[in-house]
Design a protein around this motif. Structure first.
Motif, mmCIF file in Angstrom:
data_model
loop_
_atom_site.group_PDB
_atom_site.id
_atom_site.type_symbol
_atom_site.label_atom_id
_atom_site.label_comp_id
_atom_site.label_asym_id
_atom_site.label_seq_id
_atom_site.Cartn_x
_atom_site.Cartn_y
_atom_site.Cartn_z
ATOM 1 N N SER A 228 0.768 -1.031 0.116
ATOM 2 C CA SER A 228 -0.037 0.098 0.013
ATOM 3 C C SER A 228 0.781 1.302 -0.068
ATOM 4 O O SER A 228 1.994 1.203 0.640
ATOM 5 N N THR A 229 0.389 2.205 -0.705
ATOM 6 C CA THR A 229 0.939 3.578 -0.775
ATOM 7 C C THR A 229 0.665 4.351 0.859
ATOM 8 O O THR A 229 -0.428 4.335 1.175
ATOM 9 N N ARG A 230 1.665 4.812 1.422
ATOM 10 C CA ARG A 230 1.340 5.615 2.775
ATOM 11 C C ARG A 230 2.112 6.921 2.251
ATOM 12 O O ARG A 230 3.171 7.348 1.682
ATOM 13 N N VAL A 231 1.229 8.100 3.090
ATOM 14 C CA VAL A 231 1.932 9.498 3.056
ATOM 15 C C VAL A 231 2.217 9.714 4.571
ATOM 16 O O VAL A 231 1.155 9.607 5.274
ATOM 17 N N SER A 376 -6.813 6.184 0.709
ATOM 18 C CA SER A 376 -5.484 6.348 0.907
ATOM 19 C C SER A 376 -5.445 6.674 2.354
ATOM 20 O O SER A 376 -6.427 7.293 3.123
ATOM 21 N N ALA A 377 -4.263 6.540 3.064
ATOM 22 C CA ALA A 377 -4.126 7.003 4.356
ATOM 23 C C ALA A 377 -3.032 8.087 4.444
ATOM 24 O O ALA A 377 -1.883 7.757 3.737
ATOM 25 N N VAL A 378 -3.161 9.304 5.292
ATOM 26 C CA VAL A 378 -2.185 9.827 5.656
ATOM 27 C C VAL A 378 -1.761 9.717 7.160
ATOM 28 O O VAL A 378 -2.671 9.993 7.994
ATOM 29 N N HIS A 400 -11.051 12.048 0.713
ATOM 30 C CA HIS A 400 -11.071 10.508 0.376
ATOM 31 C C HIS A 400 -9.780 9.781 1.026
ATOM 32 O O HIS A 400 -9.360 8.605 0.456
ATOM 33 N N CYS A 401 -9.120 10.552 2.020
ATOM 34 C CA CYS A 401 -8.078 9.792 2.717
ATOM 35 C C CYS A 401 -8.548 9.584 4.207
ATOM 36 O O CYS A 401 -9.140 10.475 4.630
ATOM 37 N N HIS A 402 -7.729 8.696 4.810
ATOM 38 C CA HIS A 402 -8.054 8.733 6.268
ATOM 39 C C HIS A 402 -6.871 9.109 6.912
ATOM 40 O O HIS A 402 -5.735 8.888 6.772
#
Length: 454
Positions: A228-231, A376-378, A400-402
């Motif tokens: 998964s992509t993570r920010v 996506s998650a930040v 749209h991000c958690h």
């Protein structure tokens, strides 16, 4: 290893013999040196104890952590945790040291300082004298913090391999090719009995990098996920993001044509929020963002602040007090009042606007990499992660991000940067690179830091 050189009683003959041996077998010499290094104690540096220290741009205090890293942090299948946080400690700056550091962060800021008996009196307006005084005072304070951490965790200093101490950035001029951190590591090494690694930025700058941000390399080592992509969003004095793409590239459709780690500063955060709070209240910071939440965002002022050239620059980029500070804010307010005299606002409204400035400038950059139609998650870290109102505003701009904190990844947001500098110290002792060229703009990866041995 090569056979020992057989010497004679003639010094000149010995010199000739040594020179002939070196010239005859230079390649073997270098090979044996590499082999020797690989067999040294460096191999044991990966699994030992490290201390990481950090005092950020907001100068709210010094954080210190005691941690241990797994020998292979990249092995996600191992049962051992890649990093174990063993102890933490935080201490506020002595008021006078904080005052001097803040003065040194601004060009000619020391002009307003009135020296006491044990401070620079002969040259009261000399930045170099104040820099020297503050470097030693910072070293003494950092030593006190380390020793308190060791005492509270019942840890012997001899079991700690090294301290990673970033020091206090008082000038960051990447466009001029330098960054200046204030700290006397000799004092720390002497007072604690532990080797100290500092000066992490300038080696990256020597190969064309910005010298910042450095934490994304640590983010990648600890937080990257193959699926998964993570920010990561760090909200310290300055806000910066790290985008960690999935290593197996199966979800790269969440990224806008980027498959490598990206990281850079997005704009001001606690630096302005804390400064405005201290100026207008009896508090050093806006706890939970309650004061900002009581105000209203001044939209025309927000739009004016967003006109700062930094926001339009392409990455890699970094910033600091040199560009965003209380004086800059007050000048912007004067300009706003002159152009919009009919608008009435309170100091709480300005705080709300500054909070929105942080949220909107950071989220705008995140949107460049994470497409809105994907969930996506930040993960937020730094002191700003404890600002409930700021977190709410980030979520509003990233529907749209958690938006959550790094606590959900196993590391409390308050300690991420300090752990990062413990990791950077480990990288230095291991002879491993500590920068990410794609992040800083450097021409190549390099080993960062200077070592002051105990």
């Amino acid at each position: 290893m090569a056979n020992p050189v057989q010497t004679t009683n003639d010094p000149e003959s010995n010199q000739i013999l040594a020179a002939d041996l070196l010239a005859a077998d230079e390649s073997a010499h270098y090979a044996s040196l590499t082999d020797a290094l690989e067999q040294t104690v460096l191999e044991s540096f990966d699994g030992g104890l490290y201390i990481g220290m950090m005092s950020g741009t907001s100068l709210d205090g010094m954080d210190a952590v005691l941690c241990q890293f797994a020998a292979d942090m990249s092995n996600k299948e191992q049962t051992q945790q890649p990093m174990q946080l063993l102890a933490t400690y935080s201490q506020d700056f002595p008021p006078r040291l904080r005052e001097v550091l803040l003065a040194l962060c601004q060009p000619n800021g020391i002009q307003a300082l009135t020296p006491s008996a044990d401070e620079p009196n002969n040259q009261p307006n000399s930045e170099l004298d104040w820099f020297g005084w503050a470097s030693k005072a910072y070293g003494e304070f950092a030593s006190e913090v380390v020793n308190n951490l060791l005492q509270q965790s019942n840890t012997d200093s001899e079991s700690v391999l090294a301290i990673g101490c970033h020091g206090q950035t008082v000038r960051h001029r990447p466009q001029m090719g330098f960054s200046l951190q204030l700290v006397d590591t000799n004092v720390i090494a002497e007072r604690t009995g532990i080797s100290v690694i500092s000066d992490f930025r300038r080696r990256d700058m020597a190969v064309g990098g910005q010298g910042a941000p450095l934490v994304p390399a640590f983010h990648q080592a600890l937080f990257a996920d193959p699926d998964s992509t993570r920010v990561l969003l760090n909200l310290g004095g300055i806000a910066n993001i790290t985008v960690l793409p999935a290593s197996n590239h199966t979800d790269n459709d969440t990224l806008d044509n980027h498959s490598h780690v990206v990281g850079y500063d997005t704009g001001p955060a606690n630096l302005l929020l804390d400064a405005w709070t201290a100026l207008h209240t009896d508090n050093d910071y806006d706890a939970g963002g309650a004061w900002a939440q009581s105000g209203q965002v001044i939209e025309p002022l927000l739009n004016q602040l967003l006109e700062h050239p930094f926001f339009a620059r392409s990455y890699p980029k970094s910033t600091g007090r040199e560009e965003f500070n209380l004086e800059w804010l007050q000048e912007e307010l004067q300009r706003f009042d002159h152009a919009s005299a009919h608008i009435r606002y309170s100091s709480a409204d300005v705080q709300a606007t500054l909070t929105e400035l942080t949220a909107i400038s950071a989220s705008a950059q995140i949107h460049l990499f994470v497409q809105s139609h994907k969930n996506s998650a930040v993960y937020v870290c730094g002191g700003g992660a404890l600002n409930d109102y700021l977190m709410t505003r980030l979520q509003a701009h990233l529907p749209h991000c958690h938006v959550t904190t790094t606590a959900s990844l196993g590391l409390h947001p308050a300690w991420v940067e300090a752990v990062a500098f413990a990791w950077l110290a480990r990288q230095t002792l291991m002879g491993e690179t500590g920068n990410l060229p794609a992040v800083t703009g450097a021409k190549k990866g390099v080993v960062l830091g200077q070592v002051c041995f105990a």
